[in-house]
Enzyme design. Structure first.
Site, mmCIF file in Angstrom:
data_model
loop_
_atom_site.group_PDB
_atom_site.id
_atom_site.type_symbol
_atom_site.label_atom_id
_atom_site.label_comp_id
_atom_site.label_asym_id
_atom_site.label_seq_id
_atom_site.Cartn_x
_atom_site.Cartn_y
_atom_site.Cartn_z
ATOM 1 N N GLU A 211 45.645 39.412 39.624
ATOM 2 C CA GLU A 211 45.653 40.607 38.763
ATOM 3 C C GLU A 211 45.735 40.224 37.290
ATOM 4 O OE1 GLU A 211 44.948 43.495 39.776
ATOM 5 O OE2 GLU A 211 45.495 43.613 41.888
ATOM 6 N N ARG B 50 42.526 41.217 34.861
ATOM 7 C CA ARG B 50 42.765 42.253 33.848
ATOM 8 C C ARG B 50 43.067 41.654 32.469
ATOM 9 N NH1 ARG B 50 45.213 47.348 37.244
ATOM 10 N NH2 ARG B 50 44.977 46.411 39.289
ATOM 11 N N ASP C 298 36.548 40.869 49.302
ATOM 12 C CA ASP C 298 35.531 41.426 48.385
ATOM 13 C C ASP C 298 35.028 40.565 47.216
ATOM 14 O OD1 ASP C 298 38.026 41.843 47.195
ATOM 15 O OD2 ASP C 298 37.854 44.007 47.045
ATOM 16 N N GLU D 112 34.479 51.410 42.564
ATOM 17 C CA GLU D 112 33.413 50.653 43.258
ATOM 18 C C GLU D 112 32.151 51.457 43.526
ATOM 19 O OE1 GLU D 112 36.626 50.689 44.211
ATOM 20 O OE2 GLU D 112 37.207 48.685 43.542
ATOM 21 N N THR E 6 35.280 41.193 37.833
ATOM 22 C CA THR E 6 35.535 42.212 38.853
ATOM 23 C C THR E 6 36.352 43.390 38.333
ATOM 24 O OG1 THR E 6 36.066 42.507 41.194
ATOM 25 C CG2 THR E 6 37.651 41.257 39.871
HETATM 26 C C1 DMJ Z 1 40.219 46.477 40.408
HETATM 27 O O1 DMJ Z 1 41.375 45.902 39.901
HETATM 28 C C2 DMJ Z 1 39.137 45.461 40.658
HETATM 29 O O2 DMJ Z 1 37.914 46.102 40.768
HETATM 30 C C3 DMJ Z 1 39.384 44.656 41.911
HETATM 31 O O3 DMJ Z 1 38.316 43.792 42.196
HETATM 32 C C4 DMJ Z 1 39.617 45.561 43.086
HETATM 33 N N1 DMJ Z 1 40.566 46.597 42.832
HETATM 34 C C5 DMJ Z 1 40.558 47.327 41.579
HETATM 35 C C6 DMJ Z 1 39.778 48.606 41.578
HETATM 36 O O4 DMJ Z 1 39.670 49.300 42.715
#
Ligand code: DMJ
Length: 457
Positions: free
Chosen positions: A79, A83, A212, A346, A432
């Protein structure tokens, strides 16, 4: 929507990680190891791209004055990476402001001890003060999670680029090499791996949660390397082949979906998280084998269609956390615990990629439906909130404006309605968390020996 979300965060939760829009206060949580301002760091590039100049300046000033890396808490490596590292890198590349580079390098260094394991596969949690790391209590047998250690590559390559220090890239190349050589059941990558023995711990495979973004980072590593990273390319198309052979299914009603796999047995469920895969398969389609390119675009369109159906079949026109294709269900949640929507990106992420790559107007129409639903069911007096049940039109709010709503959901929607030359896909790769990172055409790692680089920095 961005201005409204931002203004309310600023008013009620400034400096905290997220806004609680019903109780009008801030949320800190325990994912970021004592780091603060997750919504600010996650929003920097969105504000900048949208031309919200004053707000961007406020955000930048907060980072300069208040983003304190000397915290001593336990952070999720994943995380913090997607982020904070992603957000700061992207802000640096978009604006050239030195403060973002200084901050991201300070943070990057604090993450390195997580890789000190017998295999070099990092553990999931790191104490940003002591550098001690360990695994999530809920992950079986002290294992690390595929989607976590497999979602560092893009950011760590850029940490090396902006610092001139090859260590970051070496750490993620080591993960890559390890995964490339290890045996994979039916060519699939299970979600749990022991960082000590290097063995898979459970045979649960998912393109949704826990798996994912590992797949996403393979194809994006290839694209971000200006198509030079052949190893990532091969691993991606091999993995996709295994996914198609073992997991891709068609429902009785004709909907294509990607099931989960538990030791050879299929679980006919698709998570909201798995809906990023429409976009992923689409961005990889043009570099697949010639005879498969059209097939990949068709598959991407079918999956995006299924994810749209999961929205269209709910009362709020927002999709559930997970939807099923068994017991008579077709893209609907059957369990109460799967009915929530927490402002996730998503599905609109896939709309944005599909729009850019096909210009089929239905993707903008679907994006507009999502916008209207967000306005109707998630907007409250003081921001946007997740909802607990997408199948009831009188919302029960979860009281949380997730930072990824500002980083991703609103950014992808904005890009869906922008011209293609705003962050062209040929030049920018979204991490992501939707933070754009530039394609590396001329690496600063080239031409200089590693030793020289090390001495320099
Ligand atoms: C986000 O923090 C990112 O997209 C991550 O890859 C998956 N979860 C959340 C959003 O749903």
């Amino acid at each position: 929507m961005m201005k409204f979300a931002w203004d309310n965060y600023k008013l009620y939760a400034w400096g905290k990680n997220e806004l609680r829009p019903l109780t009008k206060n801030g949320h800190i949580g325990n994912m970021f190891g004592g780091l603060r301002g997750a919504s600010i760091v996650d929003s920097l590039d969105t504000l900048f791209i949208m031309g919200l100049e004053e707000e961007y300046e406020e955000a930048k000033d907060w980072v300069k004055e208040n983003l304190d890396m000397n915290s001593n808490g336990e952070a999720s490596l994943f995380e913090v990476n997607i982020r904070y590292v992603g957000g700061l890198l992207s802000a640096y590349y978009l604006t050239g402001e030195e403060v973002f580079r200084t901050k991201v390098l300070e943070l990057g260094e604090k993450l390195l001890p997580a890789f000190n394991t017998p295999t070099g596969i990092p553990r999931g949690i790191i104490n940003l003060g002591s550098g001690l790391s360990w695994s999530w209590g809920w992950a079986s047998a002290g294992s690390s999670i595929l989607a976590e250690f497999g979602t560092l590559h893009l950011e760590f390559v850029h940490l090396s680029e902006v610092s001139g220090n090859p260590t970051y890239k070496e750490k993620v190349m080591n993960i890559r090499k390890f995964l490339n050589k290890i045996e994979k059941p039916h060519g699939l990558y299970p979600n749990f791996l022991s960082p000590v023995s290097g063995n898979w711990v459970q045979h649960h495979v998912s393109i949704g949660g826990l798996g994912d973004s590992f797949y996403e980072y393979l194809i994006k590593s290839y694209l971000m390397s200006a198509k030079k990273d052949e190893e990532a390319k091969k691993m991606y198309y091999d993995a996709l082949e295994a996914i198609e052979t073992n997991l891709v299914q068609k429902s009785p009603g004709g909907l294509t979906y990607i099931a989960e796999w538990r030791g050879g047995i299929l679980d006919h469920k698709m998570g909201h998280l798995a809906c990023f895969s429409g976009g992923m398969i689409a961005i990889g389609a043009a570099d697949g084998e010639l005879q498969k390119r059209k097939h990949y675009m068709d598959l991407a369109a079918e999956i995006t269609h299924t994810c749209h159906e999961s929205y269209a079949r709910s009362d709020t026109k927002l999709g559930p956390e997970a939807f099923r294709f068994d017991g008579g269900a077709e893209a609907t949640a059957t369990r109460l615990s799967d009915r929530y929507y927490i402002l996730r990106p998503e599905v609109v992420e896939s709309y944005m990629y599909m729009w850019r790559l096909t210009h089929d107007p239905k993707y903008r129409e679907w994006g507009w439906e999502a916008i209207q639903a967000l306005e109707k069911y998630c907007r409250v007096d003081a921001g946007f909130s997740g909802i607990r049940d997408v199948y009831t039109a009188t919302p029960n709010y979860d009281n949380m404006q997730q930072s990824f709503f500002l980083a991703e959901t609103l950014k992808y929607l904005y890009l869906l309605f922008s011209d293609d030359d705003l962050l062209p896909l040929e030049d920018w790769i979204f991490n992501t968390e939707a933070h754009p990172l530039p394609v590396v055409r001329h690496s600063c790692m080239q031409g200089e020996s590693k030793t020289h680089q090390r001495q320099k920095h």
